[in-house]
Design a protein around this motif. Structure first.
Motif, short mmCIF file in Angstrom:
data_model
loop_
_atom_site.label_atom_id
_atom_site.label_comp_id
_atom_site.label_asym_id
_atom_site.label_seq_id
_atom_site.Cartn_x
_atom_site.Cartn_y
_atom_site.Cartn_z
N SER A 96 0.83 -1.20 0.00
CA SER A 96 0.00 0.00 0.00
C SER A 96 0.87 1.26 0.00
CB SER A 96 -0.89 -0.01 1.24
OG SER A 96 -1.69 1.14 1.26
N LEU A 97 0.39 2.28 -0.70
CA LEU A 97 1.11 3.56 -0.71
C LEU A 97 0.74 4.43 0.48
CD1 LEU A 97 0.80 4.54 -4.47
CD2 LEU A 97 2.79 3.64 -3.29
N PHE A 98 -0.46 4.23 1.03
CA PHE A 98 -0.93 5.05 2.14
C PHE A 98 -1.26 4.15 3.32
CE2 PHE A 98 -1.77 7.50 -1.66
CZ PHE A 98 -1.27 8.74 -1.31
N ALA A 99 -1.22 4.73 4.50
CA ALA A 99 -1.47 3.99 5.73
C ALA A 99 -2.92 3.53 5.80
CB ALA A 99 -1.16 4.88 6.93
N ASP A 100 -3.13 2.33 6.32
CA ASP A 100 -4.47 1.78 6.52
C ASP A 100 -4.92 2.20 7.90
OD1 ASP A 100 -6.79 0.38 6.19
OD2 ASP A 100 -5.90 -1.53 6.78
N THR A 101 -5.75 3.23 7.98
CA THR A 101 -6.14 3.81 9.26
C THR A 101 -7.65 3.99 9.34
OG1 THR A 101 -5.97 6.07 8.41
CG2 THR A 101 -3.99 5.13 9.39
N ALA A 102 -8.12 4.30 10.54
CA ALA A 102 -9.53 4.63 10.72
C ALA A 102 -9.81 6.00 10.12
CB ALA A 102 -9.88 4.63 12.21
N ASP A 103 -11.08 6.27 9.79
CA ASP A 103 -11.44 7.53 9.14
C ASP A 103 -11.10 8.75 9.99
OD1 ASP A 103 -12.39 6.18 6.93
OD2 ASP A 103 -14.46 6.14 7.66
N ASP A 104 -11.23 8.63 11.29
CA ASP A 104 -11.01 9.80 12.15
C ASP A 104 -9.63 9.82 12.81
OD1 ASP A 104 -11.43 7.62 13.77
OD2 ASP A 104 -12.76 8.67 15.18
N GLN A 105 -8.74 8.93 12.41
CA GLN A 105 -7.41 8.87 13.02
C GLN A 105 -6.54 10.02 12.53
OE1 GLN A 105 -5.64 5.06 12.69
NE2 GLN A 105 -3.81 5.59 13.85
N GLN A 106 -5.78 10.62 13.47
CA GLN A 106 -4.91 11.76 13.15
C GLN A 106 -3.48 11.45 13.56
OE1 GLN A 106 -6.53 15.15 15.16
NE2 GLN A 106 -8.17 15.41 13.66
N THR A 107 -2.54 12.18 12.94
CA THR A 107 -1.13 12.06 13.32
C THR A 107 -0.89 12.92 14.57
OG1 THR A 107 -0.45 13.93 11.96
CG2 THR A 107 -0.44 11.75 10.91
N LEU A 108 0.33 12.89 15.10
CA LEU A 108 0.66 13.69 16.28
C LEU A 108 0.57 15.18 15.99
CD1 LEU A 108 3.65 11.64 17.72
CD2 LEU A 108 1.29 11.74 18.57
N THR A 109 0.74 15.55 14.72
CA THR A 109 0.66 16.97 14.37
C THR A 109 -0.75 17.40 14.00
OG1 THR A 109 1.24 16.45 12.08
CG2 THR A 109 3.06 17.03 13.58
N GLY A 110 -1.74 16.48 14.07
CA GLY A 110 -3.13 16.82 13.82
C GLY A 110 -3.58 16.64 12.38
N GLU A 111 -2.73 16.06 11.54
CA GLU A 111 -3.11 15.84 10.13
C GLU A 111 -3.88 14.54 10.00
OE1 GLU A 111 0.38 16.03 7.69
OE2 GLU A 111 1.17 17.74 8.77
N ASP A 112 -4.56 14.38 8.87
CA ASP A 112 -5.32 13.16 8.59
C ASP A 112 -4.33 12.01 8.39
OD1 ASP A 112 -7.23 11.32 7.90
OD2 ASP A 112 -7.61 12.15 5.92
N ALA A 113 -4.43 10.96 9.19
CA ALA A 113 -3.46 9.86 9.15
C ALA A 113 -3.57 9.03 7.88
CB ALA A 113 -3.66 8.97 10.38
N SER A 114 -4.76 8.95 7.28
CA SER A 114 -4.91 8.13 6.08
C SER A 114 -4.26 8.78 4.87
CB SER A 114 -6.40 7.89 5.79
OG SER A 114 -7.04 9.11 5.51
N ALA A 115 -3.91 10.04 4.95
CA ALA A 115 -3.27 10.75 3.84
C ALA A 115 -1.75 10.69 3.93
CB ALA A 115 -3.74 12.20 3.81
N GLN A 116 -1.20 9.97 4.89
CA GLN A 116 0.25 9.89 5.07
C GLN A 116 0.85 8.90 4.08
OE1 GLN A 116 2.03 11.95 7.18
NE2 GLN A 116 0.02 12.88 7.24
N PHE A 117 1.76 9.39 3.27
CA PHE A 117 2.45 8.58 2.28
C PHE A 117 3.47 7.70 3.03
CE2 PHE A 117 5.57 8.23 -1.33
CZ PHE A 117 4.71 7.55 -2.18
N LEU A 118 3.50 6.40 2.72
CA LEU A 118 4.34 5.47 3.47
C LEU A 118 5.79 5.43 3.00
CD1 LEU A 118 1.89 2.46 3.90
CD2 LEU A 118 2.52 4.21 5.57
N PHE A 119 6.11 6.01 1.85
CA PHE A 119 7.46 5.93 1.32
C PHE A 119 8.07 7.32 1.24
CE2 PHE A 119 5.09 2.35 -0.31
CZ PHE A 119 5.92 1.30 0.00
N ASP A 120 9.32 7.42 1.57
CA ASP A 120 10.01 8.72 1.51
C ASP A 120 10.38 9.04 0.07
OD1 ASP A 120 11.72 7.90 4.56
OD2 ASP A 120 9.91 9.10 4.28
N ASP A 121 10.60 10.31 -0.19
CA ASP A 121 11.01 10.74 -1.55
C ASP A 121 12.39 10.27 -1.89
OD1 ASP A 121 8.62 11.94 -1.99
OD2 ASP A 121 9.28 13.91 -1.29
#
Length: 101
Positions: free
Chosen positions: A76-101
Motif C-alpha cells: 500500500s502507498l498510504f497507511a491503513d487507518t480509521a477515518d477519524d485517526q490523526q497524526t501527532l501533528t493533527g493531520e489526517d493519518a490516512s493521507a500519510q504517504f508510506l514511502f520517503d522521496d
C-alpha cells in the motif's frame, strides 16, 4: 472488415416546417459515421477469455481463481487507518504517504 448488420426500416418519418412528424415514402439510412464518429467495423478479439455457460440459466462456468494479495510484491502507498485517526501533528493519518522521496 466485418459485415454490417442489416437494418429493417418499418416506417420513416421526418419533421415538417411546423415541427410535426409525418411519414415519408423515402428511406433514409444513417450511421454514427454520418455524425462524425470514428467507427471501426473490424472484428476485435477480447483481451480476457471469459468462460460462458453451456445453457441459459445454468451457471456451469469454470471458476476463475483470483490472485491473493499475499502472492504479490505490491504494498500500500498510504497507511491503513480509521477515518477519524490523526497524526501527532493533527493531520489526517490516512493521507500519510508510506514511502520517503
Amino acid at each position: 472488415m466485418a459485415n454490417r448488420p442489416e437494418i429493417t426500416i418499418q416506417h420513416q418519418a421526418a419533421f415538417t416546417d411546423d415541427g410535426e412528424l409525418e411519414l415519408t415514402g423515402e428511406s433514409l439510412e444513417t450511421s454514427l459515421v454520418d455524425f462524425g464518429a470514428d467507427v471501426s467495423h473490424r472484428d476485435q478479439e477480447t483481451r480476457l477469455g471469459r468462460p460462458t455457460a453451456s445453457q441459459f440459466g445454468i451457471d456451469d462456468r469454470v471458476e476463475v481463481r483470483q490472485s491473493e494479495a499475499d502472492d504479490t510484491d505490491q504494498s500500500s502507498l498510504f497507511a491503513d487507518t480509521a477515518d477519524d485517526q490523526q497524526t501527532l501533528t493533527g493531520e489526517d493519518a490516512s493521507a500519510q504517504f508510506l514511502f520517503d522521496d
